[in-house]
Write an enzyme that holds these catalytic residues in place. Structure first.
Site, PDB file in Angstrom:
ATOM      1  N   ASP A 106      18.281  36.259  41.697  1.00  0.00           N
ATOM      2  CA  ASP A 106      19.011  37.353  41.058  1.00  0.00           C
ATOM      3  C   ASP A 106      18.072  38.259  40.262  1.00  0.00           C
ATOM      4  O   ASP A 106      16.886  37.957  40.105  1.00  0.00           O
ATOM      5  CB  ASP A 106      20.127  36.796  40.151  1.00  0.00           C
ATOM      6  N   ASP A 118      28.910  28.412  31.658  1.00  0.00           N
ATOM      7  CA  ASP A 118      30.234  28.734  32.206  1.00  0.00           C
ATOM      8  C   ASP A 118      30.368  28.339  33.676  1.00  0.00           C
ATOM      9  O   ASP A 118      31.325  28.709  34.351  1.00  0.00           O
ATOM     10  CB  ASP A 118      30.552  30.225  32.018  1.00  0.00           C
ATOM     11  N   HIS A 141      28.237  29.096  36.211  1.00  0.00           N
ATOM     12  CA  HIS A 141      27.683  29.969  37.263  1.00  0.00           C
ATOM     13  C   HIS A 141      26.441  29.347  37.880  1.00  0.00           C
ATOM     14  O   HIS A 141      25.732  28.568  37.248  1.00  0.00           O
ATOM     15  CB  HIS A 141      27.386  31.384  36.724  1.00  0.00           C
ATOM     16  N   GLU A 147      29.485  34.511  38.484  1.00  0.00           N
ATOM     17  CA  GLU A 147      30.279  34.152  37.315  1.00  0.00           C
ATOM     18  C   GLU A 147      31.658  33.626  37.744  1.00  0.00           C
ATOM     19  O   GLU A 147      32.052  33.787  38.906  1.00  0.00           O
ATOM     20  CB  GLU A 147      30.431  35.390  36.420  1.00  0.00           C
TER      21      GLU A 147
HETATM   22  C1  F6R Z   1      18.675  32.542  36.877  1.00  0.00           C
HETATM   23  C2  F6R Z   1      19.922  31.983  37.323  1.00  0.00           C
HETATM   24  C3  F6R Z   1      20.927  31.420  36.375  1.00  0.00           C
HETATM   25  C4  F6R Z   1      20.334  30.331  35.472  1.00  0.00           C
HETATM   26  C5  F6R Z   1      21.405  29.820  34.513  1.00  0.00           C
HETATM   27  C6  F6R Z   1      20.850  28.748  33.598  1.00  0.00           C
HETATM   28  O1  F6R Z   1      17.931  33.003  37.991  1.00  0.00           O
HETATM   29  O2  F6R Z   1      20.160  32.002  38.480  1.00  0.00           O
HETATM   30  O3  F6R Z   1      21.984  30.865  37.099  1.00  0.00           O
HETATM   31  O4  F6R Z   1      19.841  29.295  36.278  1.00  0.00           O
HETATM   32  O5  F6R Z   1      21.876  30.885  33.764  1.00  0.00           O
HETATM   33  O6  F6R Z   1      19.892  29.315  32.757  1.00  0.00           O
HETATM   34  P1  F6R Z   1      18.919  28.396  31.903  1.00  0.00           P
HETATM   35  O7  F6R Z   1      18.110  27.618  32.860  1.00  0.00           O
HETATM   36  O8  F6R Z   1      18.072  29.384  31.132  1.00  0.00           O
HETATM   37  O9  F6R Z   1      19.796  27.563  31.044  1.00  0.00           O
END
Ligand code: F6R
Length: 261
Positions: A67, A136, A138, A143
């Site tokens: 992303d 949440d 995702h 989301e």
């Molecule tokens: C980032 C991504 C997100 C993160 C998620 C967890 O490329 O795809 O899904 O993996 O927000 O973030 P952290 O690892 O910072 O807790």
């Protein structure tokens, strides 16, 4: 779904790096899927150590990011393309152009999303996709409410995700973009092996839904229950709300060595 509970992020990183090392030795053209955020950092550090020790090379492999934020200037340190360069791509020997991400600054966003899907397909698809999970539920930036059949597209981040990510923007939630481009859930599901990493109590509820809840767009990561090869690596805190924690530990402790991760 295989659930692996380990003492800490380093032990998790070592197992994931073992699998990536095995893939790269078997087929140097292996296509990796890279996540940003905190969860994969220990894995990236371990891969860099193995690269520096001469154990692995990325020279013939390719990688696709999950992303990207929309609208961050090209040189912004938190633009995911720059984050990936800093955390892994620029520390190993990927060939120029071998690491790609969706273009969050494209003038024609739908066309950029289609091109990204085409680039992944042209590379033969992702062999191993590294994933984190949002509090949440995702994965990538799909989301709650995301279509389980979604492909790469623009999404609006929830206020929960923007609050979670404010730590990367000097704590300023207003600096976190509202929009992102993200691989869809069906795009992620096309990868041959999904490897999700989660540590800390803040992920326990999302992990509980991911592993043991019903499949629902309200907890998008639950779509992984439909994947034939999904591995979820957790520390004890992230695993603390699992009903079958003891069973998952027993399964892993008795796993035949030939099965790998
Ligand atoms: C980032 C991504 C997100 C993160 C998620 C967890 O490329 O795809 O899904 O993996 O927000 O973030 P952290 O690892 O910072 O807790």
């Amino acid at each position: 779904m295989q659930v692996v509970i380990q003492p800490d992020a380093e032990a998790i990183a070592s197992l994931v790096a073992d699998e990536i090392e095995r893939l790269l030795r078997q087929r140097p053209e292996t296509v990796l899927g890279l996540a940003t955020g905190s969860s994969p950092l220990a894995i990236y550090d371990e891969l860099v150590r193995r690269y520096e020790a001469g154990r692995i090379s990325f020279a013939r492999s390719r990688a696709f990011m999950l992303d990207e934020y929309v609208g961050l200037p090209a040189d912004h340190p938190e633009r995911y393309r720059n984050v990936i360069e800093r955390e892994i791509a620029g520390r190993v020997d990927f060939a120029p152009g071998a690491v790609q991400g969706p273009d969050g600054n494209a003038e024609d966003i739908p066309a950029a999303c289609e091109q990204y899907e085409a680039a992944i397909a042209e590379a033969g698809g992702v062999d191993l996709q590294i994933l984190g999970i949002g509090s949440d539920g995702h994965i990538a930036f799909n989301e709650p409410g995301s279509s389980l059949a979604s492909r790469t597209r623009i999404k609006t981040l929830t206020s929960q995700t923007r609050r979670d990510n404010a730590r990367f923007f000097d704590g300023d939630v207003d600096a976190v973009p509202h929009h992102c481009l993200t691989q869809g859930l069906a795009t992620i599901m096309s990868a041959r092996h999904l490897v999700l990493v989660a540590t800390g109590a803040g992920k326990a509820e999302a992990v509980h839904h991911l592993v043991e809840g019903p499949v629902s767009a309200m907890w998008p990561a639950t779509v992984m229950q439909h994947h034939p090869r999904a591995t979820v690596l957790l520390d004890a805190a992230a695993a603390s709300r699992l009903q079958l924690g003891d069973y998952y530990r027993e399964v892993f402790a008795n796993k035949p060595a030939w099965q790998g991760l």
